[in-house]
Design an enzyme around this catalytic site. Sequence first.
Site, PDB file in Angstrom:
ATOM      1  N   GLY A   1       1.343  -1.367  -6.361  1.00 62.11           N
ATOM      2  CA  GLY A   1       2.559  -0.607  -5.837  1.00 62.11           C
ATOM      3  C   GLY A   1       3.022  -0.634  -4.424  1.00 62.11           C
ATOM      4  N   ASN A   2       3.697   0.070  -3.824  1.00 61.95           N
ATOM      5  CA  ASN A   2       3.972  -0.141  -2.466  1.00 61.95           C
ATOM      6  C   ASN A   2       4.378   0.960  -1.993  1.00 61.95           C
ATOM      7  OD1 ASN A   2       6.848  -0.056  -3.065  1.00 61.95           O
ATOM      8  ND2 ASN A   2       6.616  -1.992  -4.041  1.00 61.95           N
ATOM      9  N   ARG A   3       4.312   0.904  -0.488  1.00 59.91           N
ATOM     10  CA  ARG A   3       4.498   2.105   0.383  1.00 59.91           C
ATOM     11  C   ARG A   3       5.840   2.576   0.429  1.00 59.91           C
ATOM     12  NH1 ARG A   3       1.019   1.630   5.909  1.00 59.91           N
ATOM     13  NH2 ARG A   3       1.875   3.736   5.746  1.00 59.91           N
TER      14      ARG A   3
END
Length: 246
Positions: A33-35
């Site tokens: 995932g990513n922020r």
Amino acid sequence: DQLLAPSGPLTGRRVVVTAGGTREPLDPVRYLGNRSSGKQGFALAEQAATAGAAVHLIAGITESQPPAGHPNITVERIETAAELQQAVHRRAADADVLIMAAAVADFRPAEYAAAKIKNNNDDAAPTITLSRNPDILAETVQRRTETGTGPAVIIGFAAETGDDRAEPLALAQQKLARKGCDLLVLNRVGENLVFGREDTEIHILASESAQAVLGQDVPVHFAGGKLQAAGVVVDCAATLLSSAAA
Ligand code: CTP
Ligand code: CA
């Protein structure tokens, strides 16, 4: 009656906004995932709706809940970049404006393990092989070029830290050219900057043709709340759209 017939710069227009991050499954319990808090995308949806547009918000994984109950905003949830691609493809066809504020995972695990990957202490640590995800923004621009259909205004976002070779603004300028979109909104990121915060600092870069419409002020610089920043972006979109229709 003004109250019964509200009108704004985007009345009668369709705007598609993507927000949040994508999540790329590795096995039933794990993902890449990513922020992305989703806040900037939600603010864009709100401002476009306030400007009178019918807004379709495509939201990935976000910290906060998307705006609910706004009469001009419909919300669709997605998880993976592939789902986002499908949703944008479906919705961009008859949209006037596409704003890609989503943080799309550039890569996904090449293979999904249907059973949970086990921690066999005796084995070497597994290697995760990645596949490249489609570039949804670039692809939408390309389709518009090839078919003459799709959003008249396409806006990308770039979160840049800069590195030892280039400044964020220079990196964003290159990205604008690479993606071919009309506007690229640069967020400077880093420790304690932008992610999840209420305030932000943006530069809005414009393609040559968009710059001809927006005039001297490009790149537009704004520092302040994410909602106000979104208002500045939506204003630029409305200006470009009215010149495209003229
Ligand atoms: N984007 C997209 N599809 C992808 C990756 C990015 O549509 N697979 C969009 C993002 O929503 C954003 C813009 O492209 O509007 C720029 O994203 P960014 O991650 O900054 O660009 P990249 O080309 O992936 O470059 P980088 O190496 O900096 O991640
Ligand atoms: Ca990326």
